[in-house]
Design a protein around this motif. Structure first.
Motif, mmCIF file in Angstrom:
data_model
loop_
_atom_site.group_PDB
_atom_site.id
_atom_site.type_symbol
_atom_site.label_atom_id
_atom_site.label_comp_id
_atom_site.label_asym_id
_atom_site.label_seq_id
_atom_site.Cartn_x
_atom_site.Cartn_y
_atom_site.Cartn_z
ATOM 1 N N ARG A 45 1.427 29.361 76.993
ATOM 2 C CA ARG A 45 2.672 28.770 77.477
ATOM 3 C C ARG A 45 3.253 27.914 76.361
ATOM 4 O O ARG A 45 2.522 27.239 75.633
ATOM 5 C CB ARG A 45 2.415 27.903 78.709
ATOM 6 C CG ARG A 45 3.669 27.252 79.262
ATOM 7 C CD ARG A 45 3.352 26.368 80.469
ATOM 8 N NE ARG A 45 4.549 25.729 80.954
ATOM 9 C CZ ARG A 45 5.348 26.217 81.896
ATOM 10 N NH1 ARG A 45 5.055 27.375 82.465
ATOM 11 N NH2 ARG A 45 6.421 25.572 82.278
ATOM 12 N N LYS A 46 4.571 27.942 76.212
ATOM 13 C CA LYS A 46 5.245 27.065 75.259
ATOM 14 C C LYS A 46 6.505 26.513 75.887
ATOM 15 O O LYS A 46 7.377 27.258 76.334
ATOM 16 C CB LYS A 46 5.605 27.810 73.961
ATOM 17 C CG LYS A 46 6.289 26.932 72.941
ATOM 18 C CD LYS A 46 5.408 25.760 72.532
ATOM 19 C CE LYS A 46 6.130 24.803 71.595
ATOM 20 N NZ LYS A 46 5.328 23.623 71.330
ATOM 21 N N ASP A 47 6.558 25.194 75.958
ATOM 22 C CA ASP A 47 7.730 24.484 76.461
ATOM 23 C C ASP A 47 8.402 23.763 75.298
ATOM 24 O O ASP A 47 7.729 23.218 74.422
ATOM 25 C CB ASP A 47 7.336 23.426 77.496
ATOM 26 C CG ASP A 47 6.628 24.009 78.709
ATOM 27 O OD1 ASP A 47 6.848 25.194 79.017
ATOM 28 O OD2 ASP A 47 5.852 23.271 79.345
ATOM 29 N N PHE A 48 9.721 23.780 75.294
ATOM 30 C CA PHE A 48 10.509 22.960 74.384
ATOM 31 C C PHE A 48 11.301 22.015 75.268
ATOM 32 O O PHE A 48 12.347 22.392 75.792
ATOM 33 C CB PHE A 48 11.441 23.824 73.527
ATOM 34 C CG PHE A 48 10.710 24.701 72.541
ATOM 35 C CD1 PHE A 48 10.212 24.174 71.359
ATOM 36 C CD2 PHE A 48 10.529 26.048 72.798
ATOM 37 C CE1 PHE A 48 9.537 24.974 70.446
ATOM 38 C CE2 PHE A 48 9.866 26.864 71.895
ATOM 39 C CZ PHE A 48 9.368 26.319 70.713
ATOM 40 N N GLY A 49 10.764 20.829 75.478
ATOM 41 C CA GLY A 49 11.366 19.906 76.438
ATOM 42 C C GLY A 49 11.267 20.504 77.828
ATOM 43 O O GLY A 49 10.197 20.912 78.264
ATOM 44 N N SER A 50 12.398 20.625 78.518
ATOM 45 C CA SER A 50 12.381 21.204 79.866
ATOM 46 C C SER A 50 12.552 22.725 79.853
ATOM 47 O O SER A 50 12.448 23.372 80.891
ATOM 48 C CB SER A 50 13.483 20.569 80.725
ATOM 49 O OG SER A 50 14.747 20.845 80.156
ATOM 50 N N THR B 238 1.879 24.935 74.301
ATOM 51 C CA THR B 238 1.787 23.831 75.245
ATOM 52 C C THR B 238 0.502 23.954 76.058
ATOM 53 O O THR B 238 -0.132 22.955 76.382
ATOM 54 C CB THR B 238 3.015 23.840 76.183
ATOM 55 O OG1 THR B 238 4.204 23.792 75.380
ATOM 56 C CG2 THR B 238 2.992 22.674 77.135
ATOM 57 N N ALA B 239 0.129 25.181 76.358
ATOM 58 C CA ALA B 239 -1.097 25.450 77.118
ATOM 59 C C ALA B 239 -1.620 26.833 76.739
ATOM 60 O O ALA B 239 -0.902 27.647 76.166
ATOM 61 C CB ALA B 239 -0.813 25.390 78.620
ATOM 62 N N GLY B 240 -2.874 27.093 77.074
ATOM 63 C CA GLY B 240 -3.480 28.386 76.816
ATOM 64 C C GLY B 240 -4.273 28.413 75.527
ATOM 65 O O GLY B 240 -4.411 27.399 74.841
ATOM 66 N N SER B 241 -4.813 29.596 75.203
ATOM 67 C CA SER B 241 -5.672 29.750 74.036
ATOM 68 C C SER B 241 -5.290 30.980 73.226
ATOM 69 O O SER B 241 -4.877 32.000 73.777
ATOM 70 C CB SER B 241 -7.134 29.903 74.465
ATOM 71 O OG SER B 241 -7.579 28.757 75.140
ATOM 72 N N ILE B 242 -5.478 30.860 71.910
ATOM 73 C CA ILE B 242 -5.318 31.973 70.994
ATOM 74 C C ILE B 242 -6.688 32.193 70.360
ATOM 75 O O ILE B 242 -7.232 31.281 69.711
ATOM 76 C CB ILE B 242 -4.265 31.670 69.914
ATOM 77 C CG1 ILE B 242 -2.905 31.426 70.578
ATOM 78 C CG2 ILE B 242 -4.197 32.812 68.902
ATOM 79 C CD1 ILE B 242 -1.865 30.855 69.645
ATOM 80 N N VAL B 243 -7.245 33.381 70.560
ATOM 81 C CA VAL B 243 -8.591 33.683 70.080
ATOM 82 C C VAL B 243 -8.504 34.847 69.099
ATOM 83 O O VAL B 243 -7.986 35.911 69.437
ATOM 84 C CB VAL B 243 -9.537 34.030 71.256
ATOM 85 C CG1 VAL B 243 -10.926 34.372 70.752
ATOM 86 C CG2 VAL B 243 -9.589 32.867 72.247
#
Length: 89
Positions: free
Chosen positions: A10-15, A56-61
């Motif tokens: 997940r990637k958030d840029f502000g809202s 913002t959240a999660g994983s890169i493996v």
């Protein structure tokens, strides 16, 4: 052997949410294209994989190693992308 896994990225840029809950596995030797309209998160996803933007959240493996918080200069981040020329759009 799995080469790249995106786990609930997940990637958030502000809202604004650029990428939400993305899961993908790319195995060694596979060729993958990300297709979609402008603003759907393709470039943001590639920038997260390359280490230029932190999720913002999660994983890169990569090859079984969590590289989510490693800098783009880490040797495990040897990935490339080839942008589509605007003349093709």
């Amino acid at each position: 052997m799995k080469s790249l896994e995106l786990i609930n990225i997940r990637k958030d840029f502000g809202s604004a949410v650029a990428v939400s809950g993305m899961n993908m596995t790319i195995r060694k030797g596979e060729l993958v294209s990300l297709l979609g309209p402008s603003g759907c998160g393709k470039t943001t996803t590639l920038r997260m994989v390359a280490g230029f933007v932190e999720p913002t959240a999660g994983s890169i493996v990569i090859n079984g190693r969590d590289v989510t918080h490693l800098p783009h200069t880490a040797a495990t981040r040897r990935w490339c992308s080839s942008p589509m020329p605007s003349s093709l759009i």
